[in-house]
Scaffold this active site. Structure first.
Site, PDB file in Angstrom:
ATOM      1  CE  LYS A   1      -3.370   2.787   2.952  1.00 43.52           C
ATOM      2  NZ  LYS A   1      -4.153   2.525   3.909  1.00 43.52           N
TER       3      LYS A   1
ATOM      4  CG  ASP B   1      -6.183   7.725   4.924  1.00 45.83           C
ATOM      5  OD1 ASP B   1      -6.544   8.691   4.392  1.00 45.83           O
ATOM      6  OD2 ASP B   1      -5.932   6.497   5.753  1.00 45.83           O
TER       7      ASP B   1
ATOM      8  CE  LYS C   1      -6.509   8.393   8.044  1.00 41.31           C
ATOM      9  NZ  LYS C   1      -7.132   7.051   9.071  1.00 41.31           N
TER      10      LYS C   1
ATOM     11  CD  GLU D   1      -6.836   5.294   2.685  1.00 36.12           C
ATOM     12  OE1 GLU D   1      -7.693   5.535   2.964  1.00 36.12           O
ATOM     13  OE2 GLU D   1      -5.507   4.799   3.350  1.00 36.12           O
TER      14      GLU D   1
ATOM     15  NE  ARG E   1     -11.246  -1.341   2.751  1.00 39.07           N
ATOM     16  CZ  ARG E   1     -11.670  -1.246   4.205  1.00 39.07           C
ATOM     17  NH1 ARG E   1     -12.695  -2.084   4.260  1.00 39.07           N
ATOM     18  NH2 ARG E   1     -11.495  -1.036   5.004  1.00 39.07           N
TER      19      ARG E   1
HETATM   20  N1  BES Z   1      -4.494   3.946   6.807  1.00 36.19           N
HETATM   21  C1  BES Z   1      -5.428   4.539   8.030  1.00 36.19           C
HETATM   22  C2  BES Z   1      -5.407   2.574   9.196  1.00 36.19           C
HETATM   23  C3  BES Z   1      -3.821   3.598   9.861  1.00 36.19           C
HETATM   24  C4  BES Z   1      -5.215   3.758  11.194  1.00 36.19           C
HETATM   25  C5  BES Z   1      -3.066   3.119   9.486  1.00 36.19           C
HETATM   26  C6  BES Z   1      -4.339   4.013  12.357  1.00 36.19           C
HETATM   27  C7  BES Z   1      -2.465   3.387  11.196  1.00 36.19           C
HETATM   28  C8  BES Z   1      -2.793   4.141  12.218  1.00 36.19           C
HETATM   29  C9  BES Z   1      -6.548   2.750   7.157  1.00 36.19           C
HETATM   30  O1  BES Z   1      -6.699   3.741   5.470  1.00 36.19           O
HETATM   31  C10 BES Z   1      -8.134   3.517   7.233  1.00 36.19           C
HETATM   32  O2  BES Z   1      -7.797   5.076   7.476  1.00 36.19           O
HETATM   33  N2  BES Z   1      -9.130   2.650   7.737  1.00 36.19           N
HETATM   34  C11 BES Z   1     -10.459   2.917   8.447  1.00 36.19           C
HETATM   35  C12 BES Z   1     -11.308   2.298   7.747  1.00 36.19           C
HETATM   36  C13 BES Z   1     -12.456   2.225   7.859  1.00 36.19           C
HETATM   37  C14 BES Z   1     -12.900   3.844   7.571  1.00 36.19           C
HETATM   38  C15 BES Z   1     -13.480   1.451   7.308  1.00 36.19           C
HETATM   39  C16 BES Z   1      -9.920   2.910   9.534  1.00 36.19           C
HETATM   40  O3  BES Z   1      -9.462   2.408  10.272  1.00 36.19           O
HETATM   41  O4  BES Z   1     -10.150   3.852  10.181  1.00 36.19           O
HETATM   42 ZN    ZN Z   2      -4.895   4.995   4.865  1.00 36.67          ZN
HETATM   43 MN    MN Z   3      -7.893   5.899   5.321  1.00 38.66          MN
END
Ligand code: BES
Ligand code: ZN
Ligand code: MN
Length: 494
Positions: free
Chosen positions: A262, A267, A274, A346, A348
């Site tokens: 990835k 992000d 976020k 994003e 996935r």
């Molecule tokens: N990059 C994040 C996941 C992440 C969060 C990595 C904290 C390291 C620390 C990923 O893109 C994400 O935002 N995932 C979401 C998925 C959800 C929206 C289904 C998440 O984990 O909240």
């Molecule tokens: Zn991410």
């Molecule tokens: Mn994300």
């Protein structure tokens, strides 16, 4: 870092620092006894006073005040003799090297651990030292006042031992150089490390190591129908890239192992923005990509006899007028349609196109690494990466590599029933499940795009970034995945 093996008596060696490993339950190795005598009994005194008992990862530094050629002695705890493992050696060497960095010592002689067959651990010592002393100061204009460990001497007892240690340490050095490169890439901030920057780095690594690299730009991504990757990149001023690296380590045209990382260079969450706290960490959302670069580099440098393909979908996830939004439906490269219910899911979306693309190689194994879900950090903390997949043999091999390297993985289930959460009312799938089992539902989503390939998914959201700094992991990027997959590849290369 320069690594040398010497056969001189460690106590006669002129060095700014002599690092000595100590067990909790053995007080008298020959070296320690002689060292104790040379330092007027200070070691026995420290043990009696319980100031230093050899407990794992405890350190004690002593200035020798001219009593011996070494300027300082750094004692580091190895824990109990019978519990010694390569990982413990790695950790204690890492702990010692972080102390050396704090002291501003740029060279040392390491003699841990002092036991029969201690040369078995030479690789672990090099790893601990090289990884523990890592520092990233590319963006400092004032040079740091304290030097960084740059030279490591290892003490061998015999010429034969020295030869074995030199071989082990040169391999470990190559691998750790790759880990450090991966950490550098992750440490670069998002304004520098854009998708185009990652592509340039990939081309440069490939040119240096002599393997093939090809980069697709946004137009080519669009023409291939990689709309998952394209859509994620739409809200950013930095257009996406798709990076393809191919290393042929086997003469026969064997099916390759394909690894996918990835590569979200930042992000923000996109329209599903976020929260502001800690968002800066999201520059590390290309840790999977960095690991893939590191594995490609190390595999080529070590000339591992495997065929290996590295794929990196790289994009920045940002909100603007062109950004993809909740409710949008995306037709992925596979033809499957996905309803976006959260633009922050994003990872996935870019991975599903890369995993589909991977199938054109008919991979013998397909492995992806991704900082995919915050839920993985909740479930496993920072101690293990999440492992999910569709092939027991592959998962077993990765668990074995995890134990060997200390980059541990822990399996989570991937039962069909978890797919319920990913059903959409208007498309084939939606991209985000509910609040439950977020790591598993994300992996379940990816599984829909791997076809019949033997596939494993590593969620490194908890392991890619170290908040505080411990043993051989200084604060910041860990470079997780490089040592794990290099070990895996060496294992299958037999
Ligand atoms: N990059 C994040 C996941 C992440 C969060 C990595 C904290 C390291 C620390 C990923 O893109 C994400 O935002 N995932 C979401 C998925 C959800 C929206 C289904 C998440 O984990 O909240
Ligand atoms: Zn991410
Ligand atoms: Mn994300």
């Amino acid at each position: 870092m320069q690594v040398k093996v010497i056969t001189a008596d460690p106590l006669k060696f002129v060095t700014p620092a002599l690092v000595v490993g100590c067990f909790e339950d053995v007080d008298g190795t020959d070296l320690l006894e002689r060292l104790d005598r040379g330092l007027n009994g200070v070691l026995s005194f420290l043990r009696q006073q319980k100031e230093f008992s050899g407990e794992l990862n405890k350190v004690k530094e002593l200035n020798t005040l001219g009593q011996m050629p070494a300027e300082r002695v750094v004692l580091v705890g190895l824990g109990k003799r019978r519990e010694l493992t390569a990982e413990r050696v790695r950790q204690s060497a890492g702990t010692a090297s972080r102390t050396l960095n704090q002291l501003g010592v740029s060279s040392c002689l390491a003699t841990l651990p002092q036991i029969e067959g201690g040369d078995r651990f030479a690789g672990a010592v090099v790893e601990g030292m090289m990884l523990g002393s890592y520092r990233f100061d590319v963006y400092r204009t004032e040079p740091k006042e304290r030097a960084c460990l740059a030279e490591l001497n290892l003490a061998a007892e015999t010429k034969r031992e020295a030869k074995a240690m030199a071989l082990a340490s040169s391999e470990s050095r190559i691998i750790c150089d790759a880990v450090r490169m991966a950490r550098d890439l992750v440490s670069h901030p998002g304004n520098h490390a854009t998708p185009a920057f990652l592509a340039e780095q990939a081309l440069a690594i490939a040119a240096r190591q002599g393997f093939a690299c090809h980069v697709l730009d946004a137009k080519e991504i669009e023409n291939l129908g990689m709309n998952g990757l394209l859509f994620v990149g739409k809200g950013s001023a930095q257009p996406p890239r798709f990076i393809i690296m191919e290393y042929h380590g086997r003469r026969q045209d064997g099916k390759p192992v394909v690894i996918v990382g990835k590569g979200i260079t930042f992000d923000s969450g996109g329209i599903s923005l976020k929260p502001r706290e800690g968002m800066e960490r999201m520059k590390d959302d290309m840790s999977g990509a960095a690991a893939v670069f590191g594995v490609m580099k190390a595999a080529a440098a070590l000339k591992i006899p495997v065929n290996l393909v590295g794929l990196v979908p790289a994009a920045e996830n940002m909100p603007d007028g062109g950004a993809y939004k909740p409710g949008d439906v995306v037709r992925t490269m596979s033809g499957k349609t996905v309803e976006i219910n959260n633009t922050d899911a994003e990872g996935r979306m870019v991975l599903c196109d890369a995993l589909h693309y991977a199938q054109r190689y008919r991979p013998s194994a397909l492995i992806d690494l991704a900082t995919l879900t915050g839920a993985c950090l909740v479930a496993l903390g920072t101690e293990a990466s999440g492992l999910m997949g569709n092939d027991d043999g592959l998962k077993r091999a990765l668990k074995k590599a995890g134990e060997a390297t200390g980059e541990r993985v822990w399996e989570l289930p991937l039962w069909d029933e978890y797919g319920e959460a990913m059903k959409s009312d208007i498309a084939d799938l939606k991209n985000a499940g509910g609040p439950h089992a977020g790591t598993v539902t994300a992996a379940w989503f990816l599984r829909q795009f791997v076809g019949k390939a033997k596939w494993a998914h590593l969620d490194i959201a908890g392991t890619a970034w170290e908040e505080k700094g411990r043993n051989y992991l200084p604060k910041g990027a860990t470079g997780v995945g490089v040592r794990l997959l290099v070990d895996y590849l060496r294992g299958i290369a037999g």
